[in-house]
Design a protein around this motif. Structure first.
Motif, PDB file in Angstrom:
ATOM      1  N   VAL A  74       0.853  -1.194   0.000  1.00  0.00           N
ATOM      2  CA  VAL A  74       0.000   0.000   0.000  1.00  0.00           C
ATOM      3  C   VAL A  74       0.887   1.242   0.000  1.00  0.00           C
ATOM      4  N   GLU A  75       0.528   2.235  -0.818  1.00  0.00           N
ATOM      5  CA  GLU A  75       1.352   3.443  -0.926  1.00  0.00           C
ATOM      6  C   GLU A  75       1.270   4.326   0.309  1.00  0.00           C
ATOM      7  N   ASP A  76       0.152   4.302   1.009  1.00  0.00           N
ATOM      8  CA  ASP A  76       0.011   5.114   2.210  1.00  0.00           C
ATOM      9  C   ASP A  76       0.655   4.406   3.395  1.00  0.00           C
ATOM     10  N   ALA A  77       1.155   5.232   4.315  1.00  0.00           N
ATOM     11  CA  ALA A  77       1.766   4.680   5.525  1.00  0.00           C
ATOM     12  C   ALA A  77       0.661   4.231   6.476  1.00  0.00           C
ATOM     13  N   ILE A  78       0.793   3.000   6.983  1.00  0.00           N
ATOM     14  CA  ILE A  78      -0.186   2.446   7.918  1.00  0.00           C
ATOM     15  C   ILE A  78       0.545   1.988   9.167  1.00  0.00           C
ATOM     16  N   VAL A  79       0.073   2.520  10.306  1.00  0.00           N
ATOM     17  CA  VAL A  79       0.648   2.091  11.586  1.00  0.00           C
ATOM     18  C   VAL A  79      -0.495   1.717  12.526  1.00  0.00           C
ATOM     19  N   ALA A  80      -0.218   0.762  13.420  1.00  0.00           N
ATOM     20  CA  ALA A  80      -1.239   0.323  14.378  1.00  0.00           C
ATOM     21  C   ALA A  80      -0.557  -0.026  15.687  1.00  0.00           C
ATOM     22  N   CYS A  81      -1.359   0.015  16.731  1.00  0.00           N
ATOM     23  CA  CYS A  81      -0.843  -0.346  18.049  1.00  0.00           C
ATOM     24  C   CYS A  81      -1.869  -1.229  18.746  1.00  0.00           C
ATOM     25  N   ASP A  82      -1.426  -1.939  19.786  1.00  0.00           N
ATOM     26  CA  ASP A  82      -2.376  -2.752  20.536  1.00  0.00           C
ATOM     27  C   ASP A  82      -3.040  -1.904  21.620  1.00  0.00           C
ATOM     28  N   ALA A  83      -3.859  -2.519  22.422  1.00  0.00           N
ATOM     29  CA  ALA A  83      -4.617  -1.775  23.433  1.00  0.00           C
ATOM     30  C   ALA A  83      -3.717  -1.133  24.467  1.00  0.00           C
ATOM     31  N   ALA A  84      -2.489  -1.641  24.611  1.00  0.00           N
ATOM     32  CA  ALA A  84      -1.555  -1.062  25.579  1.00  0.00           C
ATOM     33  C   ALA A  84      -0.755   0.080  24.973  1.00  0.00           C
ATOM     34  N   GLY A  85      -0.961   0.342  23.681  1.00  0.00           N
ATOM     35  CA  GLY A  85      -0.236   1.444  23.038  1.00  0.00           C
ATOM     36  C   GLY A  85       1.106   1.035  22.488  1.00  0.00           C
ATOM     37  N   VAL A  86       1.346  -0.255  22.315  1.00  0.00           N
ATOM     38  CA  VAL A  86       2.612  -0.738  21.754  1.00  0.00           C
ATOM     39  C   VAL A  86       2.421  -0.929  20.257  1.00  0.00           C
ATOM     40  N   LEU A  87       3.350  -0.375  19.464  1.00  0.00           N
ATOM     41  CA  LEU A  87       3.232  -0.479  18.009  1.00  0.00           C
ATOM     42  C   LEU A  87       3.312  -1.925  17.564  1.00  0.00           C
ATOM     43  N   THR A  88       2.379  -2.301  16.698  1.00  0.00           N
ATOM     44  CA  THR A  88       2.331  -3.690  16.205  1.00  0.00           C
ATOM     45  C   THR A  88       2.368  -3.763  14.680  1.00  0.00           C
ATOM     46  N   VAL A  89       1.974  -2.690  14.014  1.00  0.00           N
ATOM     47  CA  VAL A  89       1.982  -2.670  12.541  1.00  0.00           C
ATOM     48  C   VAL A  89       2.712  -1.418  12.080  1.00  0.00           C
ATOM     49  N   PHE A  90       3.639  -1.603  11.119  1.00  0.00           N
ATOM     50  CA  PHE A  90       4.429  -0.478  10.605  1.00  0.00           C
ATOM     51  C   PHE A  90       4.849  -0.867   9.193  1.00  0.00           C
ATOM     52  N   ASN A  91       4.040  -0.532   8.186  1.00  0.00           N
ATOM     53  CA  ASN A  91       4.291  -1.063   6.842  1.00  0.00           C
ATOM     54  C   ASN A  91       5.463  -0.375   6.152  1.00  0.00           C
ATOM     55  N   HIS A  92       5.747  -0.828   4.926  1.00  0.00           N
ATOM     56  CA  HIS A  92       6.912  -0.327   4.186  1.00  0.00           C
ATOM     57  C   HIS A  92       6.824   1.181   3.973  1.00  0.00           C
ATOM     58  N   ALA A  93       5.644   1.687   3.609  1.00  0.00           N
ATOM     59  CA  ALA A  93       5.476   3.129   3.377  1.00  0.00           C
ATOM     60  C   ALA A  93       5.741   3.919   4.647  1.00  0.00           C
ATOM     61  N   ALA A  94       5.381   3.358   5.819  1.00  0.00           N
ATOM     62  CA  ALA A  94       5.636   4.030   7.093  1.00  0.00           C
ATOM     63  C   ALA A  94       7.131   4.083   7.370  1.00  0.00           C
ATOM     64  N   ARG A  95       7.816   2.998   7.069  1.00  0.00           N
ATOM     65  CA  ARG A  95       9.261   2.979   7.288  1.00  0.00           C
ATOM     66  C   ARG A  95       9.952   3.981   6.363  1.00  0.00           C
ATOM     67  N   GLN A  96       9.490   4.080   5.132  1.00  0.00           N
ATOM     68  CA  GLN A  96      10.045   5.045   4.195  1.00  0.00           C
ATOM     69  C   GLN A  96       9.783   6.476   4.668  1.00  0.00           C
ATOM     70  N   LEU A  97       8.578   6.704   5.180  1.00  0.00           N
ATOM     71  CA  LEU A  97       8.191   8.040   5.626  1.00  0.00           C
ATOM     72  C   LEU A  97       9.042   8.492   6.811  1.00  0.00           C
ATOM     73  N   HIS A  98       9.216   7.622   7.789  1.00  0.00           N
ATOM     74  CA  HIS A  98       9.929   7.995   9.016  1.00  0.00           C
ATOM     75  C   HIS A  98      11.435   7.781   8.931  1.00  0.00           C
ATOM     76  N   GLY A  99      11.866   6.988   7.965  1.00  0.00           N
ATOM     77  CA  GLY A  99      13.296   6.711   7.863  1.00  0.00           C
ATOM     78  C   GLY A  99      13.802   5.848   8.995  1.00  0.00           C
ATOM     79  N   ARG A 100      12.901   5.138   9.618  1.00  0.00           N
ATOM     80  CA  ARG A 100      13.262   4.280  10.757  1.00  0.00           C
ATOM     81  C   ARG A 100      12.429   3.002  10.712  1.00  0.00           C
ATOM     82  N   PRO A 101      12.961   1.925  11.263  1.00  0.00           N
ATOM     83  CA  PRO A 101      12.159   0.692  11.366  1.00  0.00           C
ATOM     84  C   PRO A 101      11.205   0.781  12.552  1.00  0.00           C
ATOM     85  N   GLU A 102      10.243  -0.141  12.551  1.00  0.00           N
ATOM     86  CA  GLU A 102       9.321  -0.143  13.690  1.00  0.00           C
ATOM     87  C   GLU A 102      10.012  -0.693  14.940  1.00  0.00           C
TER      88      GLU A 102
END
Length: 334
Positions: free
Chosen positions: A10-38
């Motif tokens: 997906v071209e758009d950046a998608i990020v998700a977290c669990d109920a505790a606020g811990v990141l669980t999803v960080f797709n390729h577009a998100a990594r490109q956008l932030h320049g960092r891995p999840e």
């Protein structure tokens, strides 16, 4: 699996977290956008680690302002603007939308946001805003009247120097035509000028025209009008700029009147000089034969003319009398 592959493409950046606020999803577009891995970090660290800023690009986001955290709190986030400014890359403007994710039983499982990069669109919007600001500044500060009209001759935009008699504000002029302000003759002439400009594409430059208002008052303007085209080259109306030259025209008329008065005075003075010269010449011409007549008559009366010269004396008197008569006759003919 398929979902993981789909998220990665997906071209758009998608990020998700669990109920505790811990990141669980960080797709390729998100990594490109932030320049960092999840990293499985909590919301307290998101802004610092992923370089999240408010739209001004300078103020670091507080946790409560981060779209994903807001979504985790149950807020439906739509097009929240933020700046991602990675340390090793150029800042990017993004719009984030998302919400909380709930399980079948209504329990909150976490939250997800989609971030769309709109950096170029924002630059275009800011450029358009700057142009609009410059246009406003130009229209509001230039002393001439500036106005836009559609193909029907209706005002679509005017500056504060363009409102017509009666103290009309610019917004009160929009939607009206020249026929609402001027006598039929002037409004019709202006309309025909503008239709010709739009039909031929040929501008009207520095036309001096006298505007006559419905109350009978008049102003003189120097007017320039040019056609306006859309992106496809179709005429959408005209833009005009008019400068009030009433005082200049009055000054010119005063100068012309003064010149006429001076010419009339010079002509009268020349006529007087000619008259004086004529009278002087006439006086001389009249006196010359009269002097001869009087001189010979006195000599004859005093007996100072010898008998053998009397005939010559009478001939001189007769000759000068005829000259005098001819002068009088010529004078009467004049």
């Amino acid at each position: 699996g398929f979902i993981a592959a789909l998220l990665e493409h997906v071209e758009d950046a998608i990020v998700a977290c669990d109920a505790a606020g811990v990141l669980t999803v960080f797709n390729h577009a998100a990594r490109q956008l932030h320049g960092r891995p999840e990293r499985p970090i909590t919301a307290d660290e998101w802004a610092d680690y992923y370089d999240l800023y408010l739209p001004d690009g300078r103020t670091r986001m507080r946790k409560e302002e981060i779209p994903l955290y807001r979504a985790l709190q149950g807020e439906r986030v739509r097009d929240a603007e933020m700046i991602v400014a990675p340390k090793d890359g150029a800042p990017r403007a993004v719009l984030a939308s998302g919400g909380a994710v709930y399980g079948p039983g209504g329990e909150k499982l976490g939250a997800v946001v989609v971030m769309r990069d709109f950096t170029e669109r924002k630059k275009a919007q800011e450029a358009l805003k700057r142009e609009s600001t410059h246009l406003h500044a130009l229209m509001d500060n230039i002393p001439d009247a500036i106005y836009f009209k559609d193909t029907g001759g209706r005002f679509t935009r005017v500056n504060r120097h363009a409102p017509y008699r009666g103290g009309n504000a610019p917004e009160e002029v929009v939607g009206k035509t020249d026929f609402d302000f001027f006598v039929e003759e002037h409004a019709r002439a202006a309309y025909e000028d503008e239709q010709r400009i739009m039909r031929t594409g040929v501008p009207l430059v520095d036309k001096e025209e006298c505007e006559t208002y419905t109350d009978g008052s008049q102003t003189w303007l120097s007017t320039t009008k040019v056609p306006v085209f859309d992106e496809e080259g179709r005429v959408t109306g005209i833009v005009g700029i008019s400068r009030d030259i009433t005082e200049r025209k009055r000054a010119e008329e005063s100068r012309l009147e003064l010149a006429r008065e001076q010419a009339a005075r010079a002509e009268a003075e020349a006529a007087n000089r000619l008259k004086d010269e004529f009278l002087a010449t006439l006086s001389h011409e009249l006196r010359t034969p009269l002097t001869a007549i009087l001189g010979w008559a006195k000599l004859l009366a005093d007996g100072q003319v010898a008998p053998d010269k009397a005939r010559d004396a009478f001939a001189a008197i007769h000759r000068n009398a005829r000259t005098q008569a001819q002068l009088v006759e010529d004078l009467l003919d004049v």
